[in-house]
Design a protein around this motif. Structure first.
Motif, PDB file in Angstrom:
ATOM      1  N   ALA A 299     113.429  23.203  11.471  1.00 33.67           N
ATOM      2  CA  ALA A 299     113.927  23.811  10.234  1.00 33.67           C
ATOM      3  C   ALA A 299     112.781  24.066   9.263  1.00 33.67           C
ATOM      4  CB  ALA A 299     114.974  22.901   9.593  1.00 33.67           C
ATOM      5  N   TYR A 300     111.841  23.125   9.199  1.00 32.59           N
ATOM      6  CA  TYR A 300     110.689  23.293   8.320  1.00 32.59           C
ATOM      7  C   TYR A 300     109.841  24.488   8.766  1.00 32.59           C
ATOM      8  CZ  TYR A 300     106.348  22.398   5.850  1.00 32.59           C
ATOM      9  OH  TYR A 300     105.240  22.542   5.064  1.00 32.59           O
ATOM     10  N   ASN A 301     109.621  24.622  10.052  1.00 29.94           N
ATOM     11  CA  ASN A 301     108.830  25.744  10.571  1.00 29.94           C
ATOM     12  C   ASN A 301     109.505  27.080  10.294  1.00 29.94           C
ATOM     13  OD1 ASN A 301     106.849  24.024  11.503  1.00 29.94           O
ATOM     14  ND2 ASN A 301     107.683  23.924  13.586  1.00 29.94           N
ATOM     15  N   GLU A 302     110.831  27.125  10.438  1.00 30.61           N
ATOM     16  CA  GLU A 302     111.563  28.367  10.147  1.00 30.61           C
ATOM     17  C   GLU A 302     111.461  28.719   8.661  1.00 30.61           C
ATOM     18  OE1 GLU A 302     115.582  28.429  11.531  1.00 30.61           O
ATOM     19  OE2 GLU A 302     115.008  27.688  13.521  1.00 30.61           O
ATOM     20  N   ALA A 303     111.601  27.728   7.807  1.00 28.03           N
ATOM     21  CA  ALA A 303     111.501  27.972   6.369  1.00 28.03           C
ATOM     22  C   ALA A 303     110.101  28.421   5.988  1.00 28.03           C
ATOM     23  CB  ALA A 303     111.881  26.709   5.598  1.00 28.03           C
ATOM     24  N   ALA A 304     109.089  27.813   6.595  1.00 33.71           N
ATOM     25  CA  ALA A 304     107.708  28.211   6.308  1.00 33.71           C
ATOM     26  C   ALA A 304     107.441  29.633   6.781  1.00 33.71           C
ATOM     27  CB  ALA A 304     106.736  27.233   6.977  1.00 33.71           C
ATOM     28  N   ALA A 305     107.989  30.005   7.932  1.00 31.91           N
ATOM     29  CA  ALA A 305     107.813  31.366   8.441  1.00 31.91           C
ATOM     30  C   ALA A 305     108.469  32.384   7.519  1.00 31.91           C
ATOM     31  CB  ALA A 305     108.376  31.476   9.855  1.00 31.91           C
ATOM     32  N   LEU A 306     109.673  32.067   7.045  1.00 31.28           N
ATOM     33  CA  LEU A 306     110.354  32.974   6.114  1.00 31.28           C
ATOM     34  C   LEU A 306     109.569  33.127   4.815  1.00 31.28           C
ATOM     35  CD1 LEU A 306     114.105  31.953   6.526  1.00 31.28           C
ATOM     36  CD2 LEU A 306     113.047  34.113   7.181  1.00 31.28           C
TER      37      LEU A 306
ATOM     38  N   SER B  30     106.345  32.756   4.381  1.00 25.63           N
ATOM     39  CA  SER B  30     105.121  33.532   4.597  1.00 25.63           C
ATOM     40  C   SER B  30     105.438  35.019   4.745  1.00 25.63           C
ATOM     41  CB  SER B  30     104.363  33.022   5.820  1.00 25.63           C
ATOM     42  OG  SER B  30     105.080  33.298   7.005  1.00 25.63           O
ATOM     43  N   LYS B  31     106.576  35.352   5.377  1.00 26.21           N
ATOM     44  CA  LYS B  31     106.979  36.762   5.497  1.00 26.21           C
ATOM     45  C   LYS B  31     107.258  37.354   4.125  1.00 26.21           C
ATOM     46  CE  LYS B  31     108.889  36.686  10.149  1.00 26.21           C
ATOM     47  NZ  LYS B  31     110.119  36.815  10.956  1.00 26.21           N
TER      48      LYS B  31
ATOM     49  N   LYS C 101     105.238  40.389   2.284  1.00 26.20           N
ATOM     50  CA  LYS C 101     105.958  41.558   1.773  1.00 26.20           C
ATOM     51  C   LYS C 101     105.583  41.820   0.314  1.00 26.20           C
ATOM     52  CE  LYS C 101     110.585  43.519   1.604  1.00 26.20           C
ATOM     53  NZ  LYS C 101     112.003  43.288   1.872  1.00 26.20           N
ATOM     54  N   LYS C 102     105.490  40.752  -0.488  1.00 26.64           N
ATOM     55  CA  LYS C 102     105.097  40.903  -1.889  1.00 26.64           C
ATOM     56  C   LYS C 102     103.684  41.448  -2.008  1.00 26.64           C
ATOM     57  CE  LYS C 102     108.008  37.295  -3.882  1.00 26.64           C
ATOM     58  NZ  LYS C 102     108.012  35.979  -4.552  1.00 26.64           N
ATOM     59  N   GLU C 103     102.781  40.934  -1.165  1.00 29.56           N
ATOM     60  CA  GLU C 103     101.400  41.410  -1.200  1.00 29.56           C
ATOM     61  C   GLU C 103     101.316  42.869  -0.806  1.00 29.56           C
ATOM     62  OE1 GLU C 103      99.281  38.747   1.340  1.00 29.56           O
ATOM     63  OE2 GLU C 103      99.305  37.104  -0.112  1.00 29.56           O
ATOM     64  N   THR C 104     102.079  43.272   0.202  1.00 36.43           N
ATOM     65  CA  THR C 104     102.087  44.665   0.638  1.00 36.43           C
ATOM     66  C   THR C 104     102.622  45.557  -0.466  1.00 36.43           C
ATOM     67  OG1 THR C 104     102.462  43.930   2.906  1.00 36.43           O
ATOM     68  CG2 THR C 104     102.924  46.238   2.421  1.00 36.43           C
ATOM     69  N   THR C 105     103.686  45.116  -1.128  1.00 36.61           N
ATOM     70  CA  THR C 105     104.271  45.894  -2.214  1.00 36.61           C
ATOM     71  C   THR C 105     103.290  46.013  -3.371  1.00 36.61           C
ATOM     72  OG1 THR C 105     106.460  45.093  -1.579  1.00 36.61           O
ATOM     73  CG2 THR C 105     106.249  46.060  -3.755  1.00 36.61           C
TER      74      THR C 105
END
Length: 91
Positions: free
Chosen positions: A19-26, A28-29, A33-37
């Motif tokens: 669960a921690y890895n999934e939350a960290a992946a989300l 980072s995504k 996305k914010k950096e790209t925007t």
């Protein structure tokens, strides 16, 4: 089904880490996305300030201004013809 204390802790640790890895992946995504925007916004801002107008924009501006000039000339011509009995010499 019976689990010993150590195996239960191990299972909970595995579930927590997944669960921690999934939350960290989300997270980072979302950060990417914010950096790209924000990068896209910076590029757009730079283009507006520094780059010259495109050929299409220049053409549209000249088309607008020439249509304004033509309408003013036509109005002046109509005013002249309406006030005088003869037409001015020329086209």
């Amino acid at each position: 089904m019976y689990c010993s204390g150590n195996s239960l802790i191990f299972i909970l640790a595995v579930i927590y880490s997944e669960a921690y890895n999934e939350a960290a992946a989300l997270a980072s995504k979302q950060q990417e996305k914010k950096e790209t925007t924000s990068d896209a916004a910076l590029v757009d801002e730079y283009n507006k300030k520094k780059r010259s107008k495109s050929s299409v924009e220049k053409h549209q501006e000249t088309a607008r201004s020439s249509s304004k000039r033509k309408s003013k000339q036509e109005r002046a011509k109509e005013e002249w013809e309406g006030q005088h009995l003869w037409k001015p010499w020329g086209p």
